[in-house]
Design a protein around this motif. Structure first.
Motif: not given
Length: 434
Positions: A32, A81, A87
Motif C-alpha cells: 500500500k 493507497k 491515494s
C-alpha cells in the motif's frame, strides 16, 4: 542538522549516491505504501565574479568559485493507497533557496481520486503545471540536460499551487489526449538585487491568487508529444525595498514639500507597486523521443498588467542523439523582455535617491539573455546518470539577464547591468533516482 544552513546537503546527497550503488531497490511489505526519491549532486562555475549564476530566485550561486548550490538537491516522495481508487501523496524537497539556505519544503501534499479509468481529481498542494516537464522539473534524472532551459523555466517563480486539478484522458486513434483544469493560489520567496549596499539579502515575496489554468496534451505512437497550456491569476509582489522607498518619501507624501512633489511621489510609488495585477502565462511545446533521436521545444510568453514584473517571451530548441549509453545534446534558448510594464516620470528625478531606488526596482525586471548549451549525458548505471554541460550565455546592455546581481548599486553591479556580457558556465552533475 541545522535549519539555518544545511550546508552538509551536498555531502549527504553524495553519500546517498554511494549507498545506491550498493542497493538500489526498495520494497514495502503490504504494497500500500510506495516510497521513492531523487536527487542531484551538481557543481558549476563561471568566468565572471560580478553576478551569480543560479536558478532564478536562489539567494546565491556560482561565480568563478565552483559551487554546489545551483543544482544540488534531494527529494523524497511517498504514496499511500487508501482504497482501490483513493491515494495520498507527499513530496519533500530540499534545495538551495531564496534565503541562501538549504531548506526542506513540502512540494506536493495531495489526495487523489481515480473517479473513473479516464478521470482523475487531485486536491491539495500540486505541482503547478506551467511547462512540459512541470511534474519532474526538479528530477534531474528525468531531464536530458543538467537543468531545464532557464530562458523558459525561469519565467515563473513558483513551482506548486495550493488547490487542485481535474484531468480527463481519452484515446482517439493512435493518440492519447489528456485535458486538465487546475486552480489554486501560491506564494514563493525570490532573491533579487533589491537591497542597498551592505544590507542583508531581502527575498521578494511573490504571491499568485485566483489561479486558473487549462492544459491539453497529446501523445502519439512513435514518441511524439504536443502540449498547450494557458493560465491566469492575480499577481502581487512584496519587498522590503518598496517599504524603504515609501518611508524615504514619507515627508513628501505628507505634503511637506508641496502638492507638485507629492503628486510625483504618489505616481512613482503607484508605478512600482504590483498588487493584485492580472498575470497570464501561455506555453506551446513539442517533443520526440524515438529510437536514438531526442528533440524538444517550448515557446512561452508571460504578460502582466502593471508593475515591476516585465512581459517576457522565452523559447528553446533541444536536439540530441544517443550513442549507446551516452547522449550528446545541444540547446539554443532565448528570453526577451517585451514590455517592462512601467516607467517613471522624468520629473520625478528631482526626488533624488528615491527616484534611483524606484528605477532599480524596475531594472530588476530587465532579464533578456540567450544561451547556447552543449553537453552530454551518460547513463552509467541503472537509475544514475552523469552529465557535463557548457553554457555560453549572452546578455545585452541594460539587463541583468537571469543572474543574481548581488548589489546593483555598486560600481561592479552597475557595470554588469549596463554593459553587454558573455559568460561561460561549466556544470557537472550526477543525477539519481531510487
Amino acid at each position: 542538522m541545522s535549519q539555518k544552513n544545511l550546508r552538509c546537503l551536498p555531502l549527504a546527497a553524495a553519500a546517498m549516491v554511494v549507498c545506491m550503488s550498493a542497493q538500489a531497490e526498495y520494497t514495502i511489505a503490504d504494497g500500500k505504501l510506495r516510497l521513492s526519491g531523487f536527487g542531484t549532486v551538481g557543481v558549476s562555475r563561471t568566468n565572471n565574479d560580478q553576478a551569480y549564476f543560479n536558478y532564478p530566485g536562489q539567494g546565491g550561486g556560482a561565480d568563478r568559485s565552483a559551487s554546489f548550490d545551483p543544482d544540488t538537491k534531494l527529494g523524497l516522495q511517498g504514496t499511500y493507497k487508501l482504497t482501490d481508487t483513493i491515494s495520498a501523496t507527499a513530496q519533500l524537497l530540499t534545495k538551495y533557496r531564496a534565503t541562501g539556505e538549504y531548506t526542506p519544503q513540502v512540494e506536493w501534499a495531495f489526495a487523489k481520486w481515480q473517479a473513473t479509468p479516464a478521470a482523475t481529481i487531485r486536491v491539495g498542494r500540486i505541482g503547478a503545471p506551467f511547462f512540459m516537464v512541470s511534474d519532474f522539473r526538479d528530477v534531474g534524472y528525468a531531464n536530458t540536460t543538467v537543468r531545464p532551459p532557464l530562458e523558459v523555466y525561469g519565467q515563473v517563480p513558483v513551482s506548486f499551487t495550493d488547490g487542485g486539478d481535474a484531468s480527463y484522458q481519452a484515446t482517439i486513434g493512435s493518440a492519447t489526449l489528456t485535458s486538465t483544469l487546475w486552480g489554486g493560489q501560491t506564494k514563493a520567496k525570490y532573491a533579487s538585487a533589491l537591497r542597498s549596499s551592505g544590507a542583508d539579502l531581502d527575498p521578494v515575496l511573490v504571491k499568485i491568487r485566483n489561479q486558473v489554468g487549462l492544459n491539453f496534451q497529446a501523445e502519439f505512437d512513435g514518441g511524439y508529444t504536443l502540449r498547450f497550456g494557458h493560465s491566469q491569476g492575480k499577481l502581487s509582489v512584496e519587498t522590503a525595498s518598496l517599504g524603504t522607498l515609501r518611508s524615504g518619501l514619507s515627508g513628501v507624501l505628507a505634503g511637506g514639500l508641496g502638492a507638485g512633489p507629492q503628486a510625483l511621489a504618489n505616481q512613482m510609488l503607484n508605478d512600482v507597486t504590483t498588487t493584485g495585477q492580472k498575470a497570464t502565462f501561455t506555453g506551446l511545446g513539442a517533443s520526440l523521443d524515438r529510437d536514438n533521436i531526442v528533440l524538444a521545444t517550448e515557446y512561452t510568453w508571460r504578460s502582466i498588467d502593471k508593475g515591476v514584473v516585465a512581459d517576457t517571451t522565452g523559447w528553446y530548441v533541444l536536439g540530441g542523439y544517443r550513442l549507446g549509453t551516452v547522449l550528446p545534446y545541444a540547446v539554443v534558448s532565448r528570453l526577451t523582455v517585451d514590455d517592462v510594464n512601467t516607467s517613471l516620470n522624468p520629473q520625478a528625478a528631482a526626488l533624488g535617491a528615491a527616484y534611483r531606488g524606484a528605477q532599480g526596482l524596475i531594472n530588476v525586471g530587465k532579464v533578456s539573455q540567450n544561451t547556447l548549451s552543449l553537453g552530454a549525458r551518460w547513463d552509467f548505471r541503472r537509475g544514475m546518470a552523469l552529465k557535463a554541460q557548457f553554457d555560453r550565455i549572452s546578455k545585452p546592455s541594460s539587463s541583468n539577464g537571469l543572474f543574481l546581481n548581488p548589489d546593483a548599486s555598486t560600481a561592479s553591479g552597475q557595470d554588469f547591468f549596463n554593459n553587454k556580457k558573455k559568460i561561460n558556465v561549466l556544470s557537472l552533475a550526477v543525477d539519481f533516482v531510487f
